[in-house]
Design a protein around this motif. Sequence first.
Motif, PDB file in Angstrom:
ATOM      1  N   VAL A 177       0.843  -1.208   0.000  1.00 44.76           N
ATOM      2  CA  VAL A 177       0.000   0.000   0.000  1.00 44.76           C
ATOM      3  C   VAL A 177       0.874   1.253   0.000  1.00 44.76           C
ATOM      4  CG1 VAL A 177      -1.665   1.331   1.377  1.00 44.76           C
ATOM      5  CG2 VAL A 177      -1.998  -1.125   1.051  1.00 44.76           C
ATOM      6  N   VAL A 178       1.912   1.264   0.881  1.00 47.75           N
ATOM      7  CA  VAL A 178       2.790   2.442   0.968  1.00 47.75           C
ATOM      8  C   VAL A 178       3.464   2.697  -0.381  1.00 47.75           C
ATOM      9  CG1 VAL A 178       4.933   3.338   1.993  1.00 47.75           C
ATOM     10  CG2 VAL A 178       3.207   2.300   3.450  1.00 47.75           C
ATOM     11  N   THR A 179       4.010   1.639  -0.987  1.00 46.52           N
ATOM     12  CA  THR A 179       4.756   1.812  -2.241  1.00 46.52           C
ATOM     13  C   THR A 179       3.838   2.283  -3.365  1.00 46.52           C
ATOM     14  OG1 THR A 179       6.268   0.080  -1.562  1.00 46.52           O
ATOM     15  CG2 THR A 179       6.295   0.647  -3.876  1.00 46.52           C
ATOM     16  N   TYR A 180       2.700   1.599  -3.532  1.00 42.79           N
ATOM     17  CA  TYR A 180       1.814   1.987  -4.638  1.00 42.79           C
ATOM     18  C   TYR A 180       1.202   3.375  -4.392  1.00 42.79           C
ATOM     19  CZ  TYR A 180       2.394  -2.662  -6.615  1.00 42.79           C
ATOM     20  OH  TYR A 180       2.939  -3.793  -7.180  1.00 42.79           O
ATOM     21  N   SER A 181       0.948   3.745  -3.113  1.00 36.95           N
ATOM     22  CA  SER A 181       0.413   5.088  -2.823  1.00 36.95           C
ATOM     23  C   SER A 181       1.452   6.144  -3.189  1.00 36.95           C
ATOM     24  CB  SER A 181       0.065   5.247  -1.346  1.00 36.95           C
ATOM     25  OG  SER A 181      -0.793   4.240  -0.961  1.00 36.95           O
ATOM     26  N   LEU A 182       2.699   5.834  -2.841  1.00 38.94           N
ATOM     27  CA  LEU A 182       3.789   6.777  -3.129  1.00 38.94           C
ATOM     28  C   LEU A 182       3.894   7.011  -4.637  1.00 38.94           C
ATOM     29  CD1 LEU A 182       6.227   8.391  -2.171  1.00 38.94           C
ATOM     30  CD2 LEU A 182       7.548   6.300  -2.161  1.00 38.94           C
ATOM     31  N   ILE A 183       3.811   5.932  -5.395  1.00 36.42           N
ATOM     32  CA  ILE A 183       3.891   6.046  -6.854  1.00 36.42           C
ATOM     33  C   ILE A 183       2.716   6.888  -7.369  1.00 36.42           C
ATOM     34  CG2 ILE A 183       3.598   4.677  -8.988  1.00 36.42           C
ATOM     35  CD1 ILE A 183       5.299   2.484  -7.574  1.00 36.42           C
ATOM     36  N   ALA A 184       1.533   6.639  -6.813  1.00 39.18           N
ATOM     37  CA  ALA A 184       0.341   7.382  -7.245  1.00 39.18           C
ATOM     38  C   ALA A 184       0.478   8.874  -6.920  1.00 39.18           C
ATOM     39  CB  ALA A 184      -0.898   6.800  -6.569  1.00 39.18           C
ATOM     40  N   VAL A 185       0.985   9.179  -5.706  1.00 42.80           N
ATOM     41  CA  VAL A 185       1.151  10.591  -5.296  1.00 42.80           C
ATOM     42  C   VAL A 185       2.156  11.287  -6.219  1.00 42.80           C
ATOM     43  CG1 VAL A 185       2.092  12.090  -3.468  1.00 42.80           C
ATOM     44  CG2 VAL A 185       0.488  10.279  -2.883  1.00 42.80           C
ATOM     45  N   MET A 186       3.258  10.588  -6.521  1.00 39.45           N
ATOM     46  CA  MET A 186       4.279  11.191  -7.396  1.00 39.45           C
ATOM     47  C   MET A 186       3.714  11.473  -8.779  1.00 39.45           C
ATOM     48  SD  MET A 186       7.648   9.005  -6.421  1.00 39.45           S
ATOM     49  CE  MET A 186       8.631   9.619  -7.781  1.00 39.45           C
ATOM     50  N   LEU A 187       2.972  10.508  -9.305  1.00 34.18           N
ATOM     51  CA  LEU A 187       2.395  10.708 -10.645  1.00 34.18           C
ATOM     52  C   LEU A 187       1.374  11.841 -10.632  1.00 34.18           C
ATOM     53  CD1 LEU A 187       1.890   7.102 -12.070  1.00 34.18           C
ATOM     54  CD2 LEU A 187       3.424   8.875 -12.934  1.00 34.18           C
ATOM     55  N   PHE A 188       0.552  11.866  -9.581  1.00 34.27           N
ATOM     56  CA  PHE A 188      -0.475  12.913  -9.506  1.00 34.27           C
ATOM     57  C   PHE A 188       0.169  14.295  -9.445  1.00 34.27           C
ATOM     58  CE2 PHE A 188      -2.925  15.841  -6.834  1.00 34.27           C
ATOM     59  CZ  PHE A 188      -4.047  15.992  -7.649  1.00 34.27           C
ATOM     60  N   ILE A 189       1.126  14.449  -8.511  1.00 30.83           N
ATOM     61  CA  ILE A 189       1.772  15.769  -8.366  1.00 30.83           C
ATOM     62  C   ILE A 189       2.519  16.125  -9.646  1.00 30.83           C
ATOM     63  CG2 ILE A 189       3.524  17.084  -7.080  1.00 30.83           C
ATOM     64  CD1 ILE A 189       2.617  15.664  -4.560  1.00 30.83           C
ATOM     65  N   GLY A 190       3.191  15.149 -10.228  1.00 29.67           N
ATOM     66  CA  GLY A 190       3.953  15.397 -11.458  1.00 29.67           C
ATOM     67  C   GLY A 190       3.058  15.883 -12.592  1.00 29.67           C
ATOM     68  N   PHE A 191       1.998  15.144 -12.857  1.00 26.57           N
ATOM     69  CA  PHE A 191       1.105  15.535 -13.960  1.00 26.57           C
ATOM     70  C   PHE A 191       0.364  16.836 -13.641  1.00 26.57           C
ATOM     71  CE2 PHE A 191       1.396  11.047 -15.502  1.00 26.57           C
ATOM     72  CZ  PHE A 191       1.860  11.361 -16.771  1.00 26.57           C
ATOM     73  N   PHE A 192      -0.002  17.021 -12.351  1.00 25.80           N
ATOM     74  CA  PHE A 192      -0.713  18.250 -11.981  1.00 25.80           C
ATOM     75  C   PHE A 192       0.196  19.465 -12.194  1.00 25.80           C
ATOM     76  CE2 PHE A 192      -2.509  21.327  -8.900  1.00 25.80           C
ATOM     77  CZ  PHE A 192      -3.799  21.399  -9.434  1.00 25.80           C
ATOM     78  N   ALA A 193       1.472  19.303 -11.831  1.00 22.99           N
ATOM     79  CA  ALA A 193       2.437  20.399 -12.021  1.00 22.99           C
ATOM     80  C   ALA A 193       2.593  20.715 -13.514  1.00 22.99           C
ATOM     81  CB  ALA A 193       3.776  20.014 -11.415  1.00 22.99           C
ATOM     82  N   LEU A 194       2.689  19.666 -14.324  1.00 23.26           N
ATOM     83  CA  LEU A 194       2.841  19.865 -15.772  1.00 23.26           C
ATOM     84  C   LEU A 194       1.579  20.503 -16.355  1.00 23.26           C
ATOM     85  CD1 LEU A 194       4.638  16.525 -16.742  1.00 23.26           C
ATOM     86  CD2 LEU A 194       5.621  18.825 -16.745  1.00 23.26           C
ATOM     87  N   TYR A 195       0.429  20.102 -15.834  1.00 19.81           N
ATOM     88  CA  TYR A 195      -0.844  20.686 -16.283  1.00 19.81           C
ATOM     89  C   TYR A 195      -0.871  22.177 -15.964  1.00 19.81           C
ATOM     90  CZ  TYR A 195      -5.797  21.921 -15.825  1.00 19.81           C
ATOM     91  OH  TYR A 195      -7.000  22.560 -15.896  1.00 19.81           O
ATOM     92  N   LYS A 196      -0.337  22.527 -14.771  1.00 21.13           N
ATOM     93  CA  LYS A 196      -0.355  23.936 -14.362  1.00 21.13           C
ATOM     94  C   LYS A 196       0.501  24.825 -15.267  1.00 21.13           C
ATOM     95  CE  LYS A 196      -1.244  25.524 -10.153  1.00 21.13           C
ATOM     96  NZ  LYS A 196      -1.104  25.838  -8.737  1.00 21.13           N
ATOM     97  N   VAL A 197       1.551  24.236 -15.838  1.00 22.84           N
ATOM     98  CA  VAL A 197       2.374  25.042 -16.766  1.00 22.84           C
ATOM     99  C   VAL A 197       1.967  24.765 -18.220  1.00 22.84           C
ATOM    100  CG1 VAL A 197       4.393  25.300 -15.262  1.00 22.84           C
ATOM    101  CG2 VAL A 197       4.250  23.324 -16.784  1.00 22.84           C
ATOM    102  N   GLY A 198       0.809  24.152 -18.375  1.00 21.60           N
ATOM    103  CA  GLY A 198       0.278  23.892 -19.729  1.00 21.60           C
ATOM    104  C   GLY A 198       1.141  22.933 -20.526  1.00 21.60           C
TER     105      GLY A 198
END
Lengths: 452, 117
Positions: A149-170
């Motif tokens: 759970v910890v590992t897969y959650s960490l991967i999910a959080v990283m992907l979410f923050i990563g894509f959200f950051a990229l979305y914010k800069v278009g």
Amino acid sequence: MQLKRVLTLRTVVATSAGLTLASSSFVAAVLVANYVLGDTAWIAILIGGALCFLAAACFSELNGLLPTAAGIRLYFSRAFNDQVSLVISLLYMLIVVIGVVGVESFILSQVLSEAFPAIPPYLWIVVMLLLVTGMNLRGIKMAGVFQDVVTYSLIAVMLFIGFFALYKVGFKLNAPLSPGGATGMIQAVAVGVFLFVGFEWVTPLVEEVTQVKQISRGMMIALGILSVVYAVFTVAMTAVVPKATLVASPAPQLVLARTVLGDLGASVMILVILATSLKTFNAGIISVSRFMYASAREHVLPAVFSKISMRFFTPYVAIITLFFIGLLAAALTMLTGNYVVLVGLAAAMESIVYTLAGLAVISLRRKMSDRERPYLIKGGYLVPLLTALVFTLLAVAVLASDISALLYIAAAFVVVLVYVNTAVPRLKKKYEARKPAARRRPARAPEGLESK
Amino acid sequence: MATQQEIKESLETFTENYNNNDRLKIMNRDWNRVVVVKATDVDSVHTWVLQDGVLKLKEGEADAPDLTVISDSETLADVFYGDITPIEPYNDGTLRIMGSEDDITRLDFICLMIWGE
């Protein structure tokens, strides 16, 4: 005959990825980004990941040929000799433990003291190490499901923050396809290997799976997932935050989370860092204390490390020793503030081990040619040769760019070599002297006398 | 090469020493495990059943063991008579143990407590 408890592929992937994902990985990710121009770190990370696939293939063949929790200790002893195997195993444990604990504790203390400024940073390290040491002394293990759970959650959080950051800069990136010169790229790839440090530590689970191939598949899947996740997150970091700010921070992942999601993002990331570091410390103490115990049992470390707790069945002397080594590594890192050198040191050591894994495959194909191989790398000697060559080059690249790392690794090598050549023979001699004069096993009657 | 009888005697010696050690029995009262010991060069398969801290030895193979110890007859006899530690043949690949890493370590702990270093 089937073992009662077997591990699933999901757990093998989570273990391989989980051992690799550390808070310090993001420091290495920023170093990678800093060696190349613009937002091109993804190229170096994907190349680094692809090169680790070569090493994973070598470990898969070795693991199938010699399925054991002893790992490189057995592979290298069969491929080369016991002395080489011992020197490399001791050096690997020493450097990876000091490197990972040093960087990890430094990052954690900085992050937590930023969140709770009233508490001195070093106190956090003491508390965290005490917690993990206490858990290990009592034999409390994080359940497999919890680790998944910890590992897969960490991967999910990283992907979410990563894509959200990229979305914010278009999704606008700065020259994403122009990394600059070859030297910078080689150094970026070399440091990028640190991002994948430990993926092969899943091989001791070989005795707990139904098919040896599950370990290789698990390692490959973990490497694939990690390559993509690191690439997305690192590009997001450099696209949103100036590189100079990232380089100056021991926890660049926190800087990104705060920049894109404000205080909420920072709070989530602090929790993630805490869980990741706990997991890393825990994995380190479990693996290395068992290694120390086993080494003491085969008389290559002092016998005191084989002492076990009568109550919890844990090698308490080895665990307590690691606690103090951890405290010392953390103190030295905090005093010098030079945590980056430890990243280079661990990356170089990992590259040396991967080089030897490639050479071990070649050597064992000759020495044990008749043995069955559940996993055989296709293409003859190409992959193991390529692994040995590429990782030699990467080790040289890391050490050439960081003279301190070169000096530390050379000094550690000399110390371990002297230890193996002087102290180990003495320990073995001492053990032989203590052994009962007569064997407990009754002597067998000579042939022909049994029937009289 | 050791005989099937020698392996059996080594396992019986180990079982007897284990069951004579009250401390070990208390320590393992919650560690219920089935361990199969198999020789590669002679026809010898035995099963240990550890239940509520008490160790029992049976001839033959169990269906779903927690641990399987496989090696040549000489190594098995030497290990279970306590003339060598299991770690030495394990680290040089002569002895293979299938099972969880924790169970493997526990088995070595038990050997250590019975036979010493």
